[in-house]
Design a protein around this motif. Structure first.
Motif, PDB file in Angstrom:
ATOM      1  N   LEU A 109      37.595 -47.070  45.461  1.00  0.00           N
ATOM      2  CA  LEU A 109      36.573 -47.514  44.480  1.00  0.00           C
ATOM      3  C   LEU A 109      35.720 -47.643  44.932  1.00  0.00           C
ATOM      4  CD1 LEU A 109      38.994 -49.547  41.945  1.00  0.00           C
ATOM      5  CD2 LEU A 109      38.195 -46.901  42.284  1.00  0.00           C
ATOM      6  N   GLU A 110      34.431 -47.172  44.282  1.00  0.00           N
ATOM      7  CA  GLU A 110      33.210 -47.773  44.582  1.00  0.00           C
ATOM      8  C   GLU A 110      32.217 -47.837  43.335  1.00  0.00           C
ATOM      9  OE1 GLU A 110      29.332 -45.512  47.240  1.00  0.00           O
ATOM     10  OE2 GLU A 110      30.829 -44.193  46.519  1.00  0.00           O
ATOM     11  N   PHE A 111      31.689 -48.614  43.731  1.00  0.00           N
ATOM     12  CA  PHE A 111      30.894 -49.171  41.587  1.00  0.00           C
ATOM     13  C   PHE A 111      29.025 -48.544  42.452  1.00  0.00           C
ATOM     14  CE2 PHE A 111      35.276 -51.427  41.468  1.00  0.00           C
ATOM     15  CZ  PHE A 111      35.244 -51.332  40.476  1.00  0.00           C
ATOM     16  N   ILE A 112      28.778 -47.647  41.069  1.00  0.00           N
ATOM     17  CA  ILE A 112      27.679 -47.488  41.371  1.00  0.00           C
ATOM     18  C   ILE A 112      26.582 -48.177  39.297  1.00  0.00           C
ATOM     19  CG2 ILE A 112      25.909 -45.833  41.471  1.00  0.00           C
ATOM     20  CD1 ILE A 112      27.931 -44.560  43.035  1.00  0.00           C
ATOM     21  N   LEU A 113      25.712 -48.911  39.801  1.00  0.00           N
ATOM     22  CA  LEU A 113      25.212 -49.292  38.234  1.00  0.00           C
ATOM     23  C   LEU A 113      24.380 -48.052  38.051  1.00  0.00           C
ATOM     24  CD1 LEU A 113      23.954 -51.274  36.729  1.00  0.00           C
ATOM     25  CD2 LEU A 113      22.189 -50.973  38.173  1.00  0.00           C
ATOM     26  N   ASP A 114      24.898 -47.376  36.951  1.00  0.00           N
ATOM     27  CA  ASP A 114      24.474 -46.431  36.362  1.00  0.00           C
ATOM     28  C   ASP A 114      22.779 -46.812  35.982  1.00  0.00           C
ATOM     29  OD1 ASP A 114      24.242 -44.105  34.792  1.00  0.00           O
ATOM     30  OD2 ASP A 114      26.113 -44.143  33.605  1.00  0.00           O
ATOM     31  N   ALA A 115      22.059 -45.832  35.929  1.00  0.00           N
ATOM     32  CA  ALA A 115      20.506 -45.945  35.453  1.00  0.00           C
ATOM     33  C   ALA A 115      20.195 -45.668  34.036  1.00  0.00           C
ATOM     34  CB  ALA A 115      19.775 -44.927  36.653  1.00  0.00           C
ATOM     35  N   LEU A 116      21.194 -45.259  33.264  1.00  0.00           N
ATOM     36  CA  LEU A 116      21.452 -44.217  32.278  1.00  0.00           C
ATOM     37  C   LEU A 116      20.178 -45.147  31.292  1.00  0.00           C
ATOM     38  CD1 LEU A 116      22.734 -42.078  30.489  1.00  0.00           C
ATOM     39  CD2 LEU A 116      23.773 -43.693  29.171  1.00  0.00           C
ATOM     40  N   PRO A 117      20.469 -46.574  31.141  1.00  0.00           N
ATOM     41  CA  PRO A 117      19.313 -46.858  30.188  1.00  0.00           C
ATOM     42  C   PRO A 117      18.293 -46.989  30.748  1.00  0.00           C
ATOM     43  CG  PRO A 117      21.498 -48.610  30.021  1.00  0.00           C
ATOM     44  CD  PRO A 117      21.085 -47.514  31.420  1.00  0.00           C
ATOM     45  N   GLU A 118      17.839 -47.419  31.587  1.00  0.00           N
ATOM     46  CA  GLU A 118      16.337 -47.131  32.611  1.00  0.00           C
ATOM     47  C   GLU A 118      15.695 -45.012  32.041  1.00  0.00           C
ATOM     48  OE1 GLU A 118      18.936 -48.150  34.021  1.00  0.00           O
ATOM     49  OE2 GLU A 118      18.141 -50.502  33.975  1.00  0.00           O
ATOM     50  N   ASN A 119      16.527 -44.924  32.852  1.00  0.00           N
ATOM     51  CA  ASN A 119      16.599 -43.304  32.036  1.00  0.00           C
ATOM     52  C   ASN A 119      15.972 -42.848  30.632  1.00  0.00           C
ATOM     53  OD1 ASN A 119      16.700 -42.965  34.655  1.00  0.00           O
ATOM     54  ND2 ASN A 119      18.923 -42.149  34.567  1.00  0.00           N
ATOM     55  N   ALA A 120      16.729 -43.451  29.670  1.00  0.00           N
ATOM     56  CA  ALA A 120      16.584 -43.546  28.236  1.00  0.00           C
ATOM     57  C   ALA A 120      15.662 -44.042  27.562  1.00  0.00           C
ATOM     58  CB  ALA A 120      18.348 -44.039  27.342  1.00  0.00           C
ATOM     59  N   GLY A 121      15.347 -45.163  28.390  1.00  0.00           N
ATOM     60  CA  GLY A 121      13.620 -45.400  27.972  1.00  0.00           C
ATOM     61  C   GLY A 121      12.837 -44.675  28.930  1.00  0.00           C
ATOM     62  N   HIS A 122      12.649 -44.039  29.710  1.00  0.00           N
ATOM     63  CA  HIS A 122      12.144 -43.302  29.882  1.00  0.00           C
ATOM     64  C   HIS A 122      11.764 -41.935  29.221  1.00  0.00           C
ATOM     65  CE1 HIS A 122       9.288 -41.369  33.452  1.00  0.00           C
ATOM     66  NE2 HIS A 122      10.025 -40.155  33.175  1.00  0.00           N
ATOM     67  N   ILE A 123      12.493 -41.622  29.309  1.00  0.00           N
ATOM     68  CA  ILE A 123      12.763 -40.437  28.493  1.00  0.00           C
ATOM     69  C   ILE A 123      11.821 -40.136  26.425  1.00  0.00           C
ATOM     70  CG2 ILE A 123      14.411 -38.588  26.691  1.00  0.00           C
ATOM     71  CD1 ILE A 123      16.388 -38.537  29.318  1.00  0.00           C
ATOM     72  N   THR A 124      12.017 -41.610  26.071  1.00  0.00           N
ATOM     73  CA  THR A 124      12.222 -41.457  24.770  1.00  0.00           C
ATOM     74  C   THR A 124       9.884 -41.772  24.818  1.00  0.00           C
ATOM     75  OG1 THR A 124      13.806 -43.022  24.553  1.00  0.00           O
ATOM     76  CG2 THR A 124      11.908 -43.767  23.039  1.00  0.00           C
ATOM     77  N   GLU A 125       9.539 -42.326  26.096  1.00  0.00           N
ATOM     78  CA  GLU A 125       8.589 -42.806  26.629  1.00  0.00           C
ATOM     79  C   GLU A 125       7.900 -41.602  26.883  1.00  0.00           C
ATOM     80  OE1 GLU A 125       4.795 -44.449  27.110  1.00  0.00           O
ATOM     81  OE2 GLU A 125       6.395 -44.839  26.029  1.00  0.00           O
ATOM     82  N   LEU A 126       7.873 -40.243  26.987  1.00  0.00           N
ATOM     83  CA  LEU A 126       8.102 -39.279  27.662  1.00  0.00           C
ATOM     84  C   LEU A 126       8.291 -38.498  26.115  1.00  0.00           C
ATOM     85  CD1 LEU A 126       9.597 -38.090  30.679  1.00  0.00           C
ATOM     86  CD2 LEU A 126       7.052 -38.462  30.226  1.00  0.00           C
ATOM     87  N   LEU A 127       9.006 -38.882  25.374  1.00  0.00           N
ATOM     88  CA  LEU A 127       9.329 -37.726  24.134  1.00  0.00           C
ATOM     89  C   LEU A 127       7.935 -38.239  22.947  1.00  0.00           C
ATOM     90  CD1 LEU A 127      13.260 -37.745  23.281  1.00  0.00           C
ATOM     91  CD2 LEU A 127      11.383 -36.068  23.256  1.00  0.00           C
ATOM     92  N   ARG A 128       7.362 -39.828  23.044  1.00  0.00           N
ATOM     93  CA  ARG A 128       6.432 -40.361  22.323  1.00  0.00           C
ATOM     94  C   ARG A 128       5.108 -39.832  22.460  1.00  0.00           C
ATOM     95  NH1 ARG A 128       2.615 -43.784  23.130  1.00  0.00           N
ATOM     96  NH2 ARG A 128       3.566 -44.505  25.384  1.00  0.00           N
ATOM     97  N   GLU A 129       5.496 -39.939  24.581  1.00  0.00           N
ATOM     98  CA  GLU A 129       4.086 -39.221  24.602  1.00  0.00           C
ATOM     99  C   GLU A 129       3.475 -37.543  24.012  1.00  0.00           C
ATOM    100  OE1 GLU A 129       2.638 -38.962  28.817  1.00  0.00           O
ATOM    101  OE2 GLU A 129       3.800 -41.400  29.180  1.00  0.00           O
ATOM    102  N   ALA A 130       4.841 -36.893  24.127  1.00  0.00           N
ATOM    103  CA  ALA A 130       4.765 -35.339  23.415  1.00  0.00           C
ATOM    104  C   ALA A 130       4.115 -35.116  22.247  1.00  0.00           C
ATOM    105  CB  ALA A 130       6.086 -34.663  23.631  1.00  0.00           C
ATOM    106  N   GLN A 131       4.279 -36.129  21.310  1.00  0.00           N
ATOM    107  CA  GLN A 131       5.057 -35.936  19.292  1.00  0.00           C
ATOM    108  C   GLN A 131       2.524 -36.242  19.111  1.00  0.00           C
ATOM    109  OE1 GLN A 131       7.098 -39.108  17.954  1.00  0.00           O
ATOM    110  NE2 GLN A 131       6.943 -37.786  16.206  1.00  0.00           N
ATOM    111  N   GLU A 132       2.477 -37.468  19.964  1.00  0.00           N
ATOM    112  CA  GLU A 132       0.687 -38.008  19.994  1.00  0.00           C
ATOM    113  C   GLU A 132       0.216 -36.504  20.619  1.00  0.00           C
ATOM    114  OE1 GLU A 132       0.541 -41.506  22.510  1.00  0.00           O
ATOM    115  OE2 GLU A 132       1.542 -42.739  21.154  1.00  0.00           O
ATOM    116  N   ARG A 133       0.480 -35.602  21.867  1.00  0.00           N
ATOM    117  CA  ARG A 133      -0.347 -35.226  22.306  1.00  0.00           C
ATOM    118  C   ARG A 133      -0.321 -33.371  21.243  1.00  0.00           C
ATOM    119  NH1 ARG A 133       1.782 -34.546  28.181  1.00  0.00           N
ATOM    120  NH2 ARG A 133       0.233 -36.222  28.977  1.00  0.00           N
ATOM    121  N   ASP A 134       0.807 -33.003  20.228  1.00  0.00           N
ATOM    122  CA  ASP A 134       1.093 -32.229  19.784  1.00  0.00           C
ATOM    123  C   ASP A 134       0.859 -32.972  18.270  1.00  0.00           C
ATOM    124  OD1 ASP A 134       3.225 -31.048  21.351  1.00  0.00           O
ATOM    125  OD2 ASP A 134       4.272 -31.733  19.891  1.00  0.00           O
TER     126      ASP A 134
END
Length: 146
Positions: A90-115
């Protein structure tokens, strides 16, 4: 067939580890850990266990240390309940899912502002040429034909 077996084994390992963590370890460093995914190699000898930790950076570090310390015990637990000849490491790896989700949310917000900015510019825009740019026969040509 082998990939099906890998998937079944990975899912079983995920359930077994999650159940064991739910019962609790005797390590006070372990925080609120969620097992998000398990991937097993093709030869079924190694399992990468992805997890997330609720809390700050210190909680993540403490939980990582607790899981590293409990790896042997968790592997024994998994081995007891699996019907395989060799228990995967077994190898335990910290999943970066929450950080990636926050980054994607920020990118979607920027795209919405540009639109919205583009839509605002388009609302007040006028055609550069004629409103209807298609060539139409001149009225003079119609008179000549008659």
């Amino acid at each position: 067939m082998s990939s099906e077996r890998q998937a079944r084994l990975a899912d079983r390992i995920r359930v077994l580890i999650a159940e064991r963590l739910e019962k609790g370890l005797r390590d006070p460093r372990l925080g609120f850990v969620t097992i998000t995914d398990v991937r097993v190699t093709g030869d079924l000898q190694h399992a990468s266990v992805f997890y997330t930790v609720y809390g700050d950076e210190k909680a993540r570090e403490d939980s990582a240390a607790a899981l590293k310390a409990a790896t042997g015990m968790l592997r024994s637990e998994v081995g007891k309940h699996l019907a395989v000849r060799l228990t995967p490491s077994l190898e335990f790896i910290l999943d970066a899912l929450p950080e990636n989700a926050g980054h994607i949310t920020e990118l979607l917000r920027e795209a919405q502002e540009r639109d919205a900015a583009v839509a605002g510019l388009a609302a007040g825009a006028a055609y550069a040429g004629d409103a209807d740019p298609y060539v139409k026969p001149r009225e003079d040509d119609e008179d000549d034909e008659a």
